[in-house]
Enzyme design. Structure first.
Site, mmCIF file in Angstrom:
data_model
loop_
_atom_site.group_PDB
_atom_site.id
_atom_site.type_symbol
_atom_site.label_atom_id
_atom_site.label_comp_id
_atom_site.label_asym_id
_atom_site.label_seq_id
_atom_site.Cartn_x
_atom_site.Cartn_y
_atom_site.Cartn_z
ATOM 1 N N GLY A 232 68.604 -11.167 67.307
ATOM 2 C CA GLY A 232 69.204 -12.474 68.166
ATOM 3 C C GLY A 232 70.846 -12.358 67.729
ATOM 4 O O GLY A 232 71.070 -12.347 66.396
ATOM 5 N N GLY B 273 72.950 -14.862 68.095
ATOM 6 C CA GLY B 273 73.452 -16.328 68.267
ATOM 7 C C GLY B 273 74.152 -16.383 66.829
ATOM 8 O O GLY B 273 74.590 -15.578 66.209
ATOM 9 N N PHE B 274 74.481 -17.658 66.359
ATOM 10 C CA PHE B 274 75.200 -18.102 65.481
ATOM 11 C C PHE B 274 74.771 -17.536 64.003
ATOM 12 O O PHE B 274 75.543 -16.849 63.158
ATOM 13 C CB PHE B 274 75.286 -19.497 65.293
ATOM 14 C CG PHE B 274 76.335 -20.189 66.056
ATOM 15 C CD1 PHE B 274 77.740 -19.909 66.135
ATOM 16 C CD2 PHE B 274 75.743 -20.957 67.335
ATOM 17 C CE1 PHE B 274 78.534 -20.590 67.215
ATOM 18 C CE2 PHE B 274 76.562 -21.389 68.157
ATOM 19 C CZ PHE B 274 77.768 -21.444 68.285
ATOM 20 N N VAL C 65 63.049 -8.136 72.002
ATOM 21 C CA VAL C 65 61.889 -7.744 70.815
ATOM 22 C C VAL C 65 60.586 -8.491 71.196
ATOM 23 O O VAL C 65 60.712 -9.983 71.574
ATOM 24 C CB VAL C 65 62.327 -8.439 69.540
ATOM 25 C CG1 VAL C 65 61.431 -8.509 68.572
ATOM 26 C CG2 VAL C 65 63.657 -7.640 69.004
ATOM 27 N N GLU D 213 76.446 -35.504 76.845
ATOM 28 C CA GLU D 213 77.721 -34.915 76.996
ATOM 29 C C GLU D 213 77.519 -34.401 78.820
ATOM 30 O O GLU D 213 78.514 -34.746 79.403
ATOM 31 C CB GLU D 213 77.723 -33.661 76.707
ATOM 32 C CG GLU D 213 78.140 -33.757 75.255
ATOM 33 C CD GLU D 213 78.383 -32.611 74.199
ATOM 34 O OE1 GLU D 213 78.630 -32.792 73.047
ATOM 35 O OE2 GLU D 213 77.328 -31.873 74.587
ATOM 36 N N ASP E 33 67.785 -21.858 64.521
ATOM 37 C CA ASP E 33 66.923 -22.774 65.037
ATOM 38 C C ASP E 33 65.542 -22.052 64.965
ATOM 39 O O ASP E 33 64.645 -23.120 65.200
ATOM 40 C CB ASP E 33 67.222 -23.055 66.567
ATOM 41 C CG ASP E 33 68.244 -23.688 66.856
ATOM 42 O OD1 ASP E 33 69.163 -24.110 65.958
ATOM 43 O OD2 ASP E 33 68.857 -23.868 68.234
ATOM 44 N N ALA F 24 74.879 -25.565 65.080
ATOM 45 C CA ALA F 24 75.601 -24.333 65.094
ATOM 46 C C ALA F 24 75.803 -24.265 63.618
ATOM 47 O O ALA F 24 75.879 -23.141 62.757
ATOM 48 C CB ALA F 24 76.615 -24.536 65.751
HETATM 49 C C1 LIG Z 1 73.689 -27.277 75.423
HETATM 50 C C2 LIG Z 1 73.862 -27.200 74.093
HETATM 51 C C3 LIG Z 1 74.843 -27.889 73.040
HETATM 52 C C4 LIG Z 1 74.740 -27.778 71.769
HETATM 53 N N1 LIG Z 1 75.772 -28.424 71.211
HETATM 54 C C5 LIG Z 1 76.131 -28.199 69.962
HETATM 55 C C6 LIG Z 1 76.988 -28.889 69.102
HETATM 56 O O1 LIG Z 1 77.866 -29.655 69.821
HETATM 57 N N2 LIG Z 1 77.265 -28.730 67.837
HETATM 58 C C7 LIG Z 1 76.244 -28.043 67.139
HETATM 59 O O2 LIG Z 1 76.306 -27.797 65.857
HETATM 60 N N3 LIG Z 1 75.094 -27.374 67.707
HETATM 61 C C8 LIG Z 1 74.837 -27.563 68.964
HETATM 62 N N4 LIG Z 1 73.931 -27.099 69.710
HETATM 63 C C9 LIG Z 1 72.815 -26.191 68.767
HETATM 64 C C10 LIG Z 1 73.212 -24.776 68.583
HETATM 65 O O3 LIG Z 1 74.085 -24.414 69.554
HETATM 66 C C11 LIG Z 1 72.314 -24.163 68.121
HETATM 67 O O4 LIG Z 1 71.711 -24.688 66.892
HETATM 68 C C12 LIG Z 1 72.593 -22.742 67.468
HETATM 69 O O5 LIG Z 1 73.075 -22.137 68.651
HETATM 70 C C13 LIG Z 1 71.434 -22.036 66.865
HETATM 71 O O6 LIG Z 1 71.840 -20.721 66.666
HETATM 72 P P1 LIG Z 1 70.694 -19.684 66.419
HETATM 73 O O7 LIG Z 1 71.399 -18.264 66.009
HETATM 74 O O8 LIG Z 1 69.398 -20.038 65.725
HETATM 75 O O9 LIG Z 1 70.445 -19.234 67.944
HETATM 76 P P2 LIG Z 1 70.969 -19.157 69.608
HETATM 77 O O10 LIG Z 1 72.499 -19.153 69.083
HETATM 78 O O11 LIG Z 1 70.164 -19.721 70.239
HETATM 79 O O12 LIG Z 1 70.992 -17.674 69.428
HETATM 80 C C14 LIG Z 1 69.664 -16.728 69.540
HETATM 81 C C15 LIG Z 1 69.869 -15.403 70.248
HETATM 82 O O13 LIG Z 1 68.451 -14.874 70.247
HETATM 83 C C16 LIG Z 1 68.513 -14.265 71.415
HETATM 84 N N5 LIG Z 1 67.034 -14.124 71.523
HETATM 85 C C17 LIG Z 1 66.011 -14.599 71.645
HETATM 86 N N6 LIG Z 1 64.970 -14.143 71.786
HETATM 87 C C18 LIG Z 1 65.081 -12.645 71.681
HETATM 88 C C19 LIG Z 1 64.253 -11.867 71.708
HETATM 89 N N7 LIG Z 1 63.059 -11.765 71.696
HETATM 90 N N8 LIG Z 1 64.867 -10.543 71.768
HETATM 91 C C20 LIG Z 1 66.107 -10.247 71.627
HETATM 92 N N9 LIG Z 1 66.862 -11.561 71.402
HETATM 93 C C21 LIG Z 1 66.336 -12.353 71.646
HETATM 94 C C22 LIG Z 1 68.900 -14.991 72.441
HETATM 95 O O14 LIG Z 1 69.414 -14.187 73.682
HETATM 96 C C23 LIG Z 1 70.238 -15.594 71.562
HETATM 97 O O15 LIG Z 1 71.394 -14.735 71.852
HETATM 98 C C24 LIG Z 1 73.803 -27.083 71.232
HETATM 99 C C25 LIG Z 1 72.880 -26.383 71.847
HETATM 100 C C26 LIG Z 1 72.901 -26.519 73.271
HETATM 101 C C27 LIG Z 1 71.701 -25.717 74.060
#
Ligand SMILES: Cc1cc2nc3c(=O)[nH]c(=O)nc-3n(C[C@H](O)[C@H](O)[C@H](O)COP(=O)(O)OP(=O)(O)OC[C@H]3O[C@@H](n4cnc5c(N)ncnc54)[C@H](O)[C@@H]3O)c2cc1C
Length: 443
Positions: A8, A10-11, A77, A168, A297, A313
């Site tokens: 992943g 993401g953040f 994955v 939003e 998350d 985030a």
């Molecule tokens: C529309 C929206 C608005 C938001 N607004 C806010 C805000 O204003 N403020 C705030 O703090 N938070 C906000 N959030 C929440 C925040 O974006 C999430 O809490 C944050 O992105 C979580 O980070 P993460 O790294 O856990 O997951 P993510 O950022 O979701 O990243 C997960 C990554 O894993 C990858 N992935 C998933 N499964 C697999 C797999 N099986 N194999 C390979 N790759 C995989 C995905 O492609 C992705 O790139 C918002 C979320 C959304 C959807």
């Protein structure tokens, strides 16, 4: 050298990679199904035509290029065998010494996955493009419709869920209807537009204090949004939603009501909560597997006073950093430190000059909160070029009431949570331009 596999980008994932990227003692492999990091907090602006997708997505390779020990693989994955320390992907098997799971969350339709077709959620660029297409098509179809009832339905938007994303989306549709419709659509009376937020709890934005939540409700109402609290959607179909005994005929229904972590943790056999989040120890590792960490998350991190950390985030960023630090401490033989979350507060925006922000006892609303909201989002957005472009886009929209990215494409298709089905073979081969007739071997 220890091999760390991060699932992943993401953040949580990129911050773990950055923390480990400073060391020459580890080799890091980051796997993501996309080749970009998506700034999800601004995704609604792509859905609402304020920004283009490329302005909030940043290539993972560029983001991590200066960390020589970090390799990025685009792939999915599928599963993990914690006993043999192997990750199974759609391009083969990879073994690890340490594993970081940071796969984020997906939409949760509470056992009604059939609603997804009629009410897309907002989590990916594909979904943002689909929402944009539906909203813009609703305006286009209303513009040419001669039937008042049909027009009314097309100009009715229902957003299920009154959390930050729902607010939003509703605020943006309210602003578009108010400022954009009257300027560019000659056959639509903007007053016909109806926007509903249907929210199951007693107040929207219920993680904020009640006074800020009321201020947000009033700001939404000024934009023509009707807020239905304590209202549960019973069914969603192509023509609208059923809320208790009330039927709302609507051309567009959007889902912002629930998310659930990806199910990979449950599939592996780890202990998870009812939203699929993996239960983690204070150092963010999985009980019984000290070499496996979970962040963002996907993690269920219990707070000392009760409750768990929310899906934000800032939580994911800090967890990713802490995981990276703890792996480095392990490698140099020092004890790990438990994760401590530094509360950065929370924010939501309703529209121009209208946001709410809360951190501890400090509560702001209106213009000051909106300015902070803008500054924080620009600060956390990846890439200087992206920041400048987004600032310019916002500046332009602020003074002209116009949104720059209103183009929709018929070919944009609905991307469900599942991967896209394979494209059928092209029945007619593309005609070759005679000027291009060359022998590829000679090239
Ligand atoms: C529309 C929206 C608005 C938001 N607004 C806010 C805000 O204003 N403020 C705030 O703090 N938070 C906000 N959030 C929440 C925040 O974006 C999430 O809490 C944050 O992105 C979580 O980070 P993460 O790294 O856990 O997951 P993510 O950022 O979701 O990243 C997960 C990554 O894993 C990858 N992935 C998933 N499964 C697999 C797999 N099986 N194999 C390979 N790759 C995989 C995905 O492609 C992705 O790139 C918002 C979320 C959304 C959807």
């Amino acid at each position: 050298m220890k091999h760390v596999v991060i699932v992943g980008g993401g953040f949580a994932g990129i911050n773990a990679a950055k923390a480990l990227g400073k060391s020459s003692d580890v080799k890091v492999t980051l796997i993501d199904k996309n080749n970009y990091h998506l700034f999800q907090p601004l995704l609604y602006q792509v859905a609402m035509s304020a920004l283009n997708a490329g302005e909030i997505a940043y290539p993972l390779r560029m983001l991590l290029s200066r960390y020589r020990n970090v390799t990025v693989f685009k792939g999915v994955v599928k599963s993990v065998d914690p006993r043999s320390k192997t990750v199974f992907t759609d391009f083969g098997e990879i073994s690890y010494d340490y594993l970081v799971l940071a796969c984020g969350a997906k939409h949760h339709y509470f056992g009604h996955n059939e609603w997804e077709e009629f009410a897309p959620g907002l989590k990916t660029i594909g979904q943002a493009a689909e929402i944009r297409r539906r909203v813009m098509d609703a305006y286009e179809n209303a513009e040419r419709s001669g039937n008042d009832l049909e027009k009314k339905k097309l100009l009715t938007f229902v957003i299920v869920g009154g959390g930050p994303t729902g607010v939003e989306l509703a605020g943006s549709i309210g602003e578009m209807s108010r400022y954009y419709l009257s300027k560019y659509y000659k056959n639509i009376d903007p007053k016909l537009t109806r926007i509903f937020i249907v929210h199951s709890a007693a107040r929207i934005l219920n993680t904020f204090s009640s006074d800020l939540s009321s201020k947000a409700t009033r700001a939404l109402e000024k934009l023509g949004v009707q807020v239905w609290t304590c209202s549960v959607v019973n069914s969603i179909d192509a023509d609208g939603v059923q809320v208790g005994n009330e039927r709302i005929e609507a051309g567009t229904v959007l889902w912002a009501a629930g998310v659930r972590a990806t199910s990979i943790g449950r599939k592996i056999g780890f202990e998870t909560d009812k939203t699929n989040r993996i239960i983690v120890l204070p150092d963010l590792s999985v009980p019984g597997y000290p070499e496996i960490f979970v962040g963002g998350d996907q993690a269920n991190f219990a707070l000392e006073g009760g409750g768990t950390l929310p899906g934000l985030a800032s939580v994911a960023i800090q967890e990713g950093q802490s995981i990276g630090r703890n792996i480095m401490l392990d490698i140099i033989g020092e004890p790990r430190t438990p994760f401590r979350y530094r509360d950065k507060g929370q924010m939501a925006t309703i529209g121009k000059n209208a946001s709410i922000a809360e951190r501890g006892n400090v509560r702001l609303s209106g213009l000051p909160a909106w300015i902070i909201w803008l500054a924080v989002h620009i600060f956390y957005l990846s890439g200087v070029k992206h920041r400048i472009i987004v600032l310019l886009q916002w500046g332009w929209s602020y003074f002209t009431f116009g949104h720059g990215a209103r183009i929709v494409n018929k070919e944009w298709r609905f991307y469900a949570n599942q991967p896209e089905p394979a494209e059928p073979a092209d029945p007619e081969p593309m005609e070759q331009d005679p000027a291009c007739a060359f022998n590829p071997v000679d090239r």
